[in-house]
Design a protein around this motif. Structure first.
Motif, mmCIF file in Angstrom:
data_model
loop_
_atom_site.group_PDB
_atom_site.id
_atom_site.type_symbol
_atom_site.label_atom_id
_atom_site.label_comp_id
_atom_site.label_asym_id
_atom_site.label_seq_id
_atom_site.Cartn_x
_atom_site.Cartn_y
_atom_site.Cartn_z
ATOM 1 N N THR A 63 38.331 41.573 31.390
ATOM 2 C CA THR A 63 39.008 40.701 31.926
ATOM 3 C C THR A 63 39.038 39.365 31.202
ATOM 4 O OG1 THR A 63 37.376 39.720 33.516
ATOM 5 C CG2 THR A 63 38.099 41.976 34.101
ATOM 6 N N ASN A 64 39.400 38.404 31.915
ATOM 7 C CA ASN A 64 39.394 36.927 31.412
ATOM 8 C C ASN A 64 38.376 36.155 32.422
ATOM 9 O OD1 ASN A 64 41.103 37.451 29.493
ATOM 10 N ND2 ASN A 64 42.938 36.984 30.937
ATOM 11 N N THR B 115 50.279 29.769 29.123
ATOM 12 C CA THR B 115 49.021 30.278 29.732
ATOM 13 C C THR B 115 48.692 29.521 30.910
ATOM 14 O OG1 THR B 115 48.389 31.139 27.391
ATOM 15 C CG2 THR B 115 46.691 31.112 29.250
ATOM 16 N N ASP C 280 39.035 31.623 34.104
ATOM 17 C CA ASP C 280 39.937 32.770 34.331
ATOM 18 C C ASP C 280 41.292 32.172 33.645
ATOM 19 O OD1 ASP C 280 41.017 35.321 34.886
ATOM 20 O OD2 ASP C 280 41.009 35.156 36.895
ATOM 21 N N GLU D 91 45.653 33.646 32.673
ATOM 22 C CA GLU D 91 46.788 34.663 32.849
ATOM 23 C C GLU D 91 47.938 34.098 31.762
ATOM 24 O OE1 GLU D 91 48.327 35.659 36.384
ATOM 25 O OE2 GLU D 91 48.188 33.651 37.224
#
Length: 422
Positions: A59-60, A148, A361, A363
């Motif tokens: 995951t981030n 991002t 986090d 994405e």
């Protein structure tokens, strides 16, 4: 030779009680999560390891240890059976099952032994400056080139000598632009709280202009113009230091400092460059503040006439994290120390401003440019006072934050007591 004010966005405004900027709040959907916490130390000497990376594998979602080597990581329940990957420059990487965390866990990292074999010695460039230039030219291939959306935690403290005078904390969304274009990153404020003791500031409001933008501009790969431009790269001396490693990968260490004949304040420090890809993985550097007058011009935007203000320390740290073969901005820290002399007064005041931001986090997003909304910050923003959040133990909800160090914990406890009284 006249130099531009590199890092001119790291400005301090010295003024009477003026409240600037904005502080916005948006609702968040609280999902179930569990918390794991602990302390990370050097196995050989038990020293606490600062700025250690902790990432949930696959995951981030991530965090870093604070100045006391402590961490708290909020793990979504769907990852409760996952693994935490722990990395620190110069140490062997460690993986721990999340299910094995019970209470506060002490984690020991083993120092990694760096050996330069014959291939490494031959492969290492003979010219440190050329290595740095190659690194800066490779950002298109080595760093994330997608739009991002990053979630990050930001903390800013102001101390008068050793006593806390102001504490600001915020969760922000960084609209990170691809490393290959020249658009600047945008920052959206999600949630924030701040408390300032103006009595402790002696009617002098010391404010760090820029807030989270100051930290995002330490991203040397995205913003090399703030230190190494084509014009001033020749004003620096570069040399190799002893190599180290991260995650069993060889890392070159390059020292840099300004040439002795350059009088304008420039920077000195270390660059950590991955030997196999030539990616910049970490950088630690400081501003030369020996020339008080010129250094002051770079930072002080506004001050009373009867006050002399000059920086005594300006240090910066930035680190990157790799995911799916691409590096991205992960953490930065800025420490500024100023001496304030009031004319006619016997004693001076020393103020320390510290800000840090950690990406928790991220994405990939198809949005090219962030929408201009009320919660979007500007580089000139100074977060306003919003103390109410300190009374709510669940204020941050599911958002990951940097565990507060002891002095900040004490400051938060004091703010809570003051809020109860009022």
């Amino acid at each position: 030779m006249k130099k531009k004010n590199i890092f001119s966005r790291f400005l301090v405004a010295l003024c009477l009680f003026a409240i600037c900027g904005t502080s916005s709040f948006t609702a968040q959907n609280i999902s179930k999560f569990l918390e794991i916490e602990g302390i990370i130390v050097d196995k050989s000497n038990n020293d606490r390891l600062v700025f250690t990376d902790l990432v949930i594998k696959g995951t981030n979602i991530s965090t870093v240890t604070n100045i006391d080597g402590e961490f708290l990581l909020k793990v979504p329940t769907e990852h409760s059976e996952g693994v935490v990957v722990i990395t620190h420059l110069g140490y062997e990487t460690k993986e721990i099952d999340i299910a094995s965390f019970k209470g506060s866990t002490k984690i020991e990292l083993t120092p990694a032994v760096t050996t330069l074999d014959a291939v490494s010695l031959v492969a290492r460039p003979s010219n440190a400056k050329e290595l740095v230039l190659q690194t800066l030219q490779k950002k298109g291939r080595l760093y994330n080139n997608d739009n991002t959306l990053m979630t990050a935690f930001y903390r800013e403290t102001i101390k008068k000598r050793k006593k806390n005078a102001s504490l600001s904390e915020a969760v922000v969304k960084i609209h990170k632009q691809p490393y290959t274009n020249y658009r600047k990153d945008n920052i959206e404020l999600v949630k924030a709280r701040k408390n300032t003791n103006y009595d402790r500031l002696d009617t002098l409001a010391l404010k760090l202009q820029g807030g989270p933008f100051s930290n995002i501009y330490t991203d040397l790969v995205k913003y090399p113009e703030y230190i190494f431009t084509e014009e001033d790269i020749d004003d620096y001396e570069f040399s190799f230091d002893e190599s180290t490693n991260i995650d069993k990968k060889l890392v070159y260490v390059v020292n840099f400092k300004q040439n002795p004949f350059i009088k304008d304040p420039l920077y000195y420090g270390k660059l950590f460059i991955d030997a196999s890809t030539l990616a910049l993985t970490n950088a630690v550097y400081s501003l030369n503040v020996e020339n008080r007058h010129l250094a002051s011009q770079m930072f002080v935007r506004k001050k009373p006439r009867k006050v002399d203000v000059y920086p005594t320390k300006a240090t910066y740290r930035v680190k990157y994290r790799i995911q799916n073969g691409k590096w991205h901005y992960a953490y930065s820290n800025i420490l500024l120390s100023f001496k304030v002399n009031w004319k006619g007064k016997l004693f001076n005041s020393i103020y320390t401003l510290n800000s840090e931001m950690a990406v928790t986090d991220w994405e990939i997003t198809n949005t090219k440019v962030a929408k201009i909304e009320k919660q979007m910050l500007r580089p000139s923003t100074i977060l306003t006072d919003q103390a109410s959040g300190f009374s709510d133990p669940e204020f941050w909800g599911e958002y990951n934050i940097i565990e507060p160090e002891k002095s900040i914990e004490n400051a938060i406890s004091k703010i809570k007591r003051q809020l109860k009284k009022t």
